[in-house]
Scaffold this active site. Structure first.
Site, PDB file in Angstrom:
ATOM      1  N   PHE A 175      -0.816  -0.628  12.367  1.00  0.00           N
ATOM      2  CA  PHE A 175      -1.685  -0.178  11.273  1.00  0.00           C
ATOM      3  C   PHE A 175      -2.140  -1.301  10.337  1.00  0.00           C
ATOM      4  O   PHE A 175      -3.336  -1.442  10.069  1.00  0.00           O
ATOM      5  CB  PHE A 175      -0.978   0.911  10.455  1.00  0.00           C
ATOM      6  CG  PHE A 175      -1.817   1.406   9.301  1.00  0.00           C
ATOM      7  CD1 PHE A 175      -1.664   0.854   8.034  1.00  0.00           C
ATOM      8  CD2 PHE A 175      -2.779   2.388   9.493  1.00  0.00           C
ATOM      9  CE1 PHE A 175      -2.457   1.279   6.964  1.00  0.00           C
ATOM     10  CE2 PHE A 175      -3.578   2.819   8.436  1.00  0.00           C
ATOM     11  CZ  PHE A 175      -3.420   2.266   7.171  1.00  0.00           C
ATOM     12  N   ASN A 176      -1.213  -2.087   9.770  1.00  0.00           N
ATOM     13  CA  ASN A 176      -1.592  -3.070   8.751  1.00  0.00           C
ATOM     14  C   ASN A 176      -2.616  -4.069   9.279  1.00  0.00           C
ATOM     15  O   ASN A 176      -3.453  -4.563   8.523  1.00  0.00           O
ATOM     16  CB  ASN A 176      -0.356  -3.822   8.233  1.00  0.00           C
ATOM     17  CG  ASN A 176       0.496  -2.958   7.328  1.00  0.00           C
ATOM     18  OD1 ASN A 176       0.013  -1.961   6.779  1.00  0.00           O
ATOM     19  ND2 ASN A 176       1.774  -3.298   7.215  1.00  0.00           N
ATOM     20  N   ASN A 182      -2.279   2.924   3.352  1.00  0.00           N
ATOM     21  CA  ASN A 182      -1.674   4.227   3.657  1.00  0.00           C
ATOM     22  C   ASN A 182      -2.463   5.371   3.023  1.00  0.00           C
ATOM     23  O   ASN A 182      -2.506   6.480   3.548  1.00  0.00           O
ATOM     24  CB  ASN A 182      -0.227   4.266   3.150  1.00  0.00           C
ATOM     25  CG  ASN A 182       0.708   3.523   4.073  1.00  0.00           C
ATOM     26  OD1 ASN A 182       0.572   3.595   5.288  1.00  0.00           O
ATOM     27  ND2 ASN A 182       1.638   2.775   3.501  1.00  0.00           N
ATOM     28  N   ASP A 214       0.858  -1.203   0.000  1.00  0.00           N
ATOM     29  CA  ASP A 214       0.000   0.000   0.000  1.00  0.00           C
ATOM     30  C   ASP A 214       0.887   1.243   0.000  1.00  0.00           C
ATOM     31  O   ASP A 214       0.860   2.057   0.917  1.00  0.00           O
ATOM     32  CB  ASP A 214      -0.932   0.006   1.224  1.00  0.00           C
ATOM     33  CG  ASP A 214      -0.162   0.058   2.548  1.00  0.00           C
ATOM     34  OD1 ASP A 214      -0.724   0.595   3.533  1.00  0.00           O
ATOM     35  OD2 ASP A 214       0.995  -0.413   2.589  1.00  0.00           O
ATOM     36  N   ASP A 228       6.785   1.111   1.784  1.00  0.00           N
ATOM     37  CA  ASP A 228       6.449   0.138   0.733  1.00  0.00           C
ATOM     38  C   ASP A 228       7.266   0.419  -0.526  1.00  0.00           C
ATOM     39  O   ASP A 228       7.742  -0.499  -1.202  1.00  0.00           O
ATOM     40  CB  ASP A 228       4.976   0.242   0.348  1.00  0.00           C
ATOM     41  CG  ASP A 228       4.020   0.053   1.487  1.00  0.00           C
ATOM     42  OD1 ASP A 228       3.836   0.999   2.269  1.00  0.00           O
ATOM     43  OD2 ASP A 228       3.479  -1.061   1.624  1.00  0.00           O
ATOM     44  N   THR A 264       2.852  -6.063   2.651  1.00  0.00           N
ATOM     45  CA  THR A 264       3.371  -4.974   3.492  1.00  0.00           C
ATOM     46  C   THR A 264       2.290  -3.924   3.745  1.00  0.00           C
ATOM     47  O   THR A 264       2.593  -2.763   4.059  1.00  0.00           O
ATOM     48  CB  THR A 264       4.599  -4.300   2.836  1.00  0.00           C
ATOM     49  OG1 THR A 264       4.185  -3.733   1.585  1.00  0.00           O
ATOM     50  CG2 THR A 264       5.719  -5.291   2.614  1.00  0.00           C
ATOM     51  N   HIS A 316       9.779   0.234   8.054  1.00  0.00           N
ATOM     52  CA  HIS A 316       9.033  -0.996   8.340  1.00  0.00           C
ATOM     53  C   HIS A 316       9.099  -2.052   7.224  1.00  0.00           C
ATOM     54  O   HIS A 316       9.640  -3.133   7.421  1.00  0.00           O
ATOM     55  CB  HIS A 316       7.552  -0.662   8.569  1.00  0.00           C
ATOM     56  CG  HIS A 316       7.281   0.339   9.656  1.00  0.00           C
ATOM     57  ND1 HIS A 316       7.471   0.071  11.004  1.00  0.00           N
ATOM     58  CD2 HIS A 316       6.827   1.609   9.592  1.00  0.00           C
ATOM     59  CE1 HIS A 316       7.127   1.134  11.714  1.00  0.00           C
ATOM     60  NE2 HIS A 316       6.732   2.088  10.893  1.00  0.00           N
ATOM     61  N   ASP A 317       8.509  -1.752   6.078  1.00  0.00           N
ATOM     62  CA  ASP A 317       8.269  -2.779   5.056  1.00  0.00           C
ATOM     63  C   ASP A 317       9.521  -3.429   4.477  1.00  0.00           C
ATOM     64  O   ASP A 317       9.536  -4.640   4.208  1.00  0.00           O
ATOM     65  CB  ASP A 317       7.417  -2.176   3.929  1.00  0.00           C
ATOM     66  CG  ASP A 317       6.044  -1.745   4.432  1.00  0.00           C
ATOM     67  OD1 ASP A 317       5.452  -0.829   3.838  1.00  0.00           O
ATOM     68  OD2 ASP A 317       5.574  -2.327   5.436  1.00  0.00           O
TER      69      ASP A 317
HETATM   70  O1  RIB Z   1       2.595   0.136  10.720  1.00  0.00           O
HETATM   71  C1  RIB Z   1       3.466   0.298   9.627  1.00  0.00           C
HETATM   72  C2  RIB Z   1       2.849  -0.229   8.375  1.00  0.00           C
HETATM   73  O2  RIB Z   1       1.682   0.516   8.053  1.00  0.00           O
HETATM   74  C3  RIB Z   1       3.762  -0.084   7.149  1.00  0.00           C
HETATM   75  O3  RIB Z   1       3.494  -1.121   6.250  1.00  0.00           O
HETATM   76  C4  RIB Z   1       3.326   1.229   6.565  1.00  0.00           C
HETATM   77  O4  RIB Z   1       3.585   1.297   5.160  1.00  0.00           O
HETATM   78  C5  RIB Z   1       1.855   1.167   6.803  1.00  0.00           C
HETATM   79  O5  RIB Z   1       1.273   0.376   5.779  1.00  0.00           O
HETATM   80 CA    CA Z   2       2.873  -0.596   3.975  1.00  0.00          CA
END
Ligand code: RIB
Ligand code: CA
Length: 312
Positions: free
Chosen positions: A167-168, A42, A13, A18, A126, A241-242
């Protein structure tokens, strides 16, 4: 002996982090990126698809992009414009977009690719897990065709959207619940390790010094990303993160994993979307997820740098 390329589908996303994962998986001699499937997260689906197209076009990554689900399975949509900006990839300026997403739906692409493959394929989500969960429900036979799922999401510690949830996962808890209970081997790269790879200015300067299209894009993206991370979390370096998922695929030794039972909380309460990881096996339930509990940070940045060097 030359190792075989790992076949993967990146479901994302974009999103700044990403986009770095796309950069690392694209044009990589060790990876066979079969396709990029996109999900809302996102930002809205239209924006996340656009961003995947912009990055792959800008870097000449010859991989098709497929649009997936515009909203979660059950809950109302949520976005992260407060981190990634109005476009979902604010900061860099891209040339006019000519590349288009393929007409096939992302979920159909995932199913067709897995069912037509004579070898197992890695899924690397991701973003929210909506596309993956829908593919599993639409065609359960894909489960035996998935080598493993290497995902960014969740945490055994605190969250980043609520005190409990990352979040994801919280963006589509029901989808995550389907995936976590699928029986497919899962490597969970949660906030517990991704927060250790903070993209400080010295990292941006290190990558920018490579002086190619990817390193310049990395700088432009990360300088914007860090501004919002500072504003929201007070951090000088935003967690990358990703890319942890791709770095793991390139060197599995960078992560320390704990194979444990992990349950997604789908109750509509303060812990909605939390990944409850039973690291100490207190409930004596069957382990279903390999949870990342530590990461070799120096090695991670070396891998990111090596990936960016694949561009001219
Ligand atoms: O919490 C971080 C995640 O949420 C990452 O994948 C960021 O791109 C968002 O999608
Ligand atoms: Ca992401």
């Amino acid at each position: 002996m030359k190792t075989l390329k790992k076949k993967l589908i990146l479901d994302c996303d974009p999103g700044h982090d990403d986009a770095v994962a796309i950069m690392m998986a694209g044009n990589n001699p060790e990876l066979d990126l079969l396709g990029i499937t996109v999900v809302a997260g996102n930002q809205t689906l239209a924006k996340t698809v656009n961003n995947a197209l912009k990055v792959t076009q800008h870097l000449d990554i010859d991989v098709d992009v497929y649009a997936g689900n515009a909203r979660p399975l059950v809950r109302e949509p949520m976005y992260a414009g407060f981190i990634h900006g109005e476009s979902g990839l604010d900061g860099p300026v891209f040339e006019t977009l000519n590349k288009e997403a393929r007409p096939l739906h992302a979920v159909s692409f995932i199913i067709n690719t897995l069912m037509n493959s004579d070898e197992k394929i890695i899924l690397c989500p991701t973003g929210p897990l909506t596309n993956i969960a829908m593919a599993m429900r639409l065609e359960p036979r894909i489960l035996e065709k998935i080598d493993r799922i290497v995902l960014m999401g969740g945490s055994y510690g605190f969250g980043n959207v609520t005190p409990a949830a990352e979040f994801n996962i919280v963006a589509d808890p029901e989808a995550a619940d389907i995936v976590f209970n699928s029986g497919v081997p899962i490597i969970m790269c949660g906030l517990d390790v991704t927060r250790k790879v903070s993209c400080y200015q010295n990292i941006i300067d290190r990558m920018n010094a490579l002086g190619n299209t990817a390193s310049t894009l990395f700088k432009d993206m990360m300088e914007f990303y860090n501004k919002n991370q500072k504003q929201v979390f007070g951090w000088d370096g935003g967690p990358l993160h990703d890319p942890v998922t791709i770095a793991y695929l390139l060197d599995e030794s960078i992560l320390k994993l704990n194979h444990c039972h992990c349950e997604v909380d789908t109750n509509k309460g303060p812990s909605y979307g939390r990944t409850n990881c039973d690291l100490f096996n207190m409930q004596k339930k069957k382990p279903n997820v390999h949870v990342a509990v530590d990461i070799d940070v120096d090695r991670f940045w070396d891998i990111v740098e090596k990936c960016l060097k694949h561009y001219s």
